[in-house]
Motif scaffolding. Structure first.
Motif, PDB file in Angstrom:
ATOM      1  N   ASN A  87       0.817  -1.223   0.021  1.00 25.12           N
ATOM      2  CA  ASN A  87       0.019   0.057   0.044  1.00 25.12           C
ATOM      3  C   ASN A  87       1.160   1.203  -0.037  1.00 25.12           C
ATOM      4  OD1 ASN A  87      -1.915   1.724   0.372  1.00 25.12           O
ATOM      5  ND2 ASN A  87      -2.554   1.308   2.456  1.00 25.12           N
ATOM      6  N   ALA A  88       1.443   1.240  -1.050  1.00 27.16           N
ATOM      7  CA  ALA A  88       2.851   2.316  -1.118  1.00 27.16           C
ATOM      8  C   ALA A  88       2.573   3.481  -1.523  1.00 27.16           C
ATOM      9  CB  ALA A  88       3.804   1.595  -2.024  1.00 27.16           C
ATOM     10  N   TYR A  89       1.466   3.948  -2.223  1.00 27.36           N
ATOM     11  CA  TYR A  89       1.326   5.301  -2.717  1.00 27.36           C
ATOM     12  C   TYR A  89       0.577   6.337  -2.115  1.00 27.36           C
ATOM     13  CZ  TYR A  89       2.979   2.891  -7.100  1.00 27.36           C
ATOM     14  OH  TYR A  89       3.796   2.052  -7.822  1.00 27.36           O
ATOM     15  N   LYS A  90       0.459   6.252  -0.829  1.00 29.05           N
ATOM     16  CA  LYS A  90      -0.147   7.240  -0.154  1.00 29.05           C
ATOM     17  C   LYS A  90       0.394   8.642   0.096  1.00 29.05           C
ATOM     18  CE  LYS A  90      -3.551   4.776   0.896  1.00 29.05           C
ATOM     19  NZ  LYS A  90      -3.639   3.809   2.089  1.00 29.05           N
ATOM     20  N   ASP A  91       1.603   8.786  -0.508  1.00 24.97           N
ATOM     21  CA  ASP A  91       2.233   9.930  -0.761  1.00 24.97           C
ATOM     22  C   ASP A  91       1.803  10.878  -1.877  1.00 24.97           C
ATOM     23  OD1 ASP A  91       3.914   8.154  -2.101  1.00 24.97           O
ATOM     24  OD2 ASP A  91       5.391   9.460  -2.226  1.00 24.97           O
ATOM     25  N   GLU A  92       1.091   9.975  -2.930  1.00 27.17           N
ATOM     26  CA  GLU A  92       0.700  10.382  -4.127  1.00 27.17           C
ATOM     27  C   GLU A  92      -0.524  11.322  -3.885  1.00 27.17           C
ATOM     28  OE1 GLU A  92       1.242   7.402  -6.829  1.00 27.17           O
ATOM     29  OE2 GLU A  92       3.262   7.752  -6.924  1.00 27.17           O
ATOM     30  N   LEU A  93      -1.111  12.008  -4.992  1.00 30.20           N
ATOM     31  CA  LEU A  93      -2.169  12.735  -5.099  1.00 30.20           C
ATOM     32  C   LEU A  93      -3.133  12.037  -5.765  1.00 30.20           C
ATOM     33  CD1 LEU A  93      -0.407  16.107  -5.687  1.00 30.20           C
ATOM     34  CD2 LEU A  93      -1.411  15.463  -3.489  1.00 30.20           C
ATOM     35  N   ARG A 153       6.012  11.970 -12.122  1.00 34.06           N
ATOM     36  CA  ARG A 153       5.077  12.418 -10.977  1.00 34.06           C
ATOM     37  C   ARG A 153       4.850  13.866 -10.799  1.00 34.06           C
ATOM     38  NH1 ARG A 153       4.201  12.188  -5.210  1.00 34.06           N
ATOM     39  NH2 ARG A 153       2.595  13.571  -5.115  1.00 34.06           N
ATOM     40  N   TYR A 184      -8.791  12.287   0.210  1.00 31.86           N
ATOM     41  CA  TYR A 184      -7.851  13.316   1.122  1.00 31.86           C
ATOM     42  C   TYR A 184      -8.225  13.520   2.501  1.00 31.86           C
ATOM     43  CZ  TYR A 184      -5.886  14.226  -3.519  1.00 31.86           C
ATOM     44  OH  TYR A 184      -5.328  14.358  -4.799  1.00 31.86           O
ATOM     45  N   ILE A 228       2.395  14.580   5.125  1.00 31.93           N
ATOM     46  CA  ILE A 228       3.568  14.059   4.272  1.00 31.93           C
ATOM     47  C   ILE A 228       4.527  15.216   4.049  1.00 31.93           C
ATOM     48  CG2 ILE A 228       3.907  13.072   2.119  1.00 31.93           C
ATOM     49  CD1 ILE A 228       1.166  11.423   2.651  1.00 31.93           C
ATOM     50  N   TYR A 282       1.304   9.475 -14.627  1.00 30.22           N
ATOM     51  CA  TYR A 282       1.498   8.696 -13.295  1.00 30.22           C
ATOM     52  C   TYR A 282       1.632   7.280 -13.264  1.00 30.22           C
ATOM     53  CZ  TYR A 282       0.308  11.385  -9.437  1.00 30.22           C
ATOM     54  OH  TYR A 282       0.117  12.082  -7.867  1.00 30.22           O
ATOM     55  N   ASP A 310       1.744  -0.722  -6.089  1.00 31.78           N
ATOM     56  CA  ASP A 310       0.587  -0.677  -5.344  1.00 31.78           C
ATOM     57  C   ASP A 310      -0.518  -1.152  -6.551  1.00 31.78           C
ATOM     58  OD1 ASP A 310      -1.051   1.590  -3.048  1.00 31.78           O
ATOM     59  OD2 ASP A 310      -2.197  -0.071  -4.595  1.00 31.78           O
TER      60      ASP A 310
END
Lengths: 10, 212
Positions: free
Chosen positions: A4-10, B5, B48, B56, B162, B177
């Motif tokens: 569950n790696a992408y929590k720093d992304e938007l 990104r 969010y 973060i 992305y 992910d």
């Protein structure tokens, strides 16, 4: 499920 | 943070700003699907919620606020301020056919069975198809204003970038992910047909109109 790696992304 | 990104985020921001400016400058939201915009506002809101639980970076936090703010501003313009110009008769996609199954899927396939995690997963799945009411509206009327196609182009470009970002992260950071990737691939595929029309028509100075 796999990581569950992408929590720093938007 | 890698170049894909960053350009992906900026492309997403460009899309959102283009749409807001188009509505503001022309004082009209003709040709824009209010349903898609409501879905995007729902996507940002459910994704969010971690603003309340984790920090973060300043970049991350401010972009989230900008995205949410713009999404609600767009919905407000369509359904309140410029309501008279909203083309509701052509915005007839049944969103419950998206939201209900996606809600079910988010309950079944997620990383962790917790409220925040299920809502995050819901937002990822929903974003992948949130543009469908807009694409449906264009297919129904058979045309789109050029500025609307620029909006769609940047929105599609964002997801394509992305995907590059995730390939980069897989190679250089060694993780991925699956939920985000599958949804991201679906989302990008939905734009392929549109990308083709954009390159072959709009970039050559023609209005986007579909054959009858």
């Amino acid at each position: 499920m796999l990581s569950n790696a992408y929590k720093d992304e938007l | 943070m890698n170049i894909f990104r960053l350009t992906g985020d900026l492309s997403h921001l460009a899309a959102i700003i283009i749409l807001l400016l188009k509505i503001w400058k022309t004082r009209s939201c003709a040709g824009i699907s209010g349903k898609s915009q409501i879905l995007f506002a729902l996507v940002f809101t459910t994704r969010y919620l971690d603003l309340l639980t984790s920090f973060i970076s300043l970049y991350n936090t401010s972009m989230k606020f900008i995205y949410i703010g713009c999404a609600y501003a767009t919905v407000y313009m369509i359904y309140a301020k410029f309501k008279a110009t909203y083309d509701g008769n052509h915005d007839t996609f049944r969103v419950e056919f998206l939201v209900v199954p996606i809600g079910g899927l988010a309950f079944l396939v997620n990383h962790d069975f917790s409220p925040l995690e299920i809502l995050w997963t819901f937002s990822i799945y929903l974003e992948s198809v949130a543009i469908l009411p807009q694409l449906f509206m264009i297919s129904k009327t058979g045309e789109a204003e050029t500025i609307t196609t620029h909006y769609l182009f940047f929105l599609g470009l964002y997801r394509a970038l992305y995907l590059m970002n995730w390939i980069w992260r897989f190679y250089f950071e060694g993780f991925f992910d699956m939920i985000a990737i599958v949804a991201g691939v679906v989302q990008t595929i939905l734009y392929c047909d549109f990308f083709y029309l954009y390159v072959t028509k709009v970039l050559k100075g023609k209005k986007l109109s579909l054959p009858a």
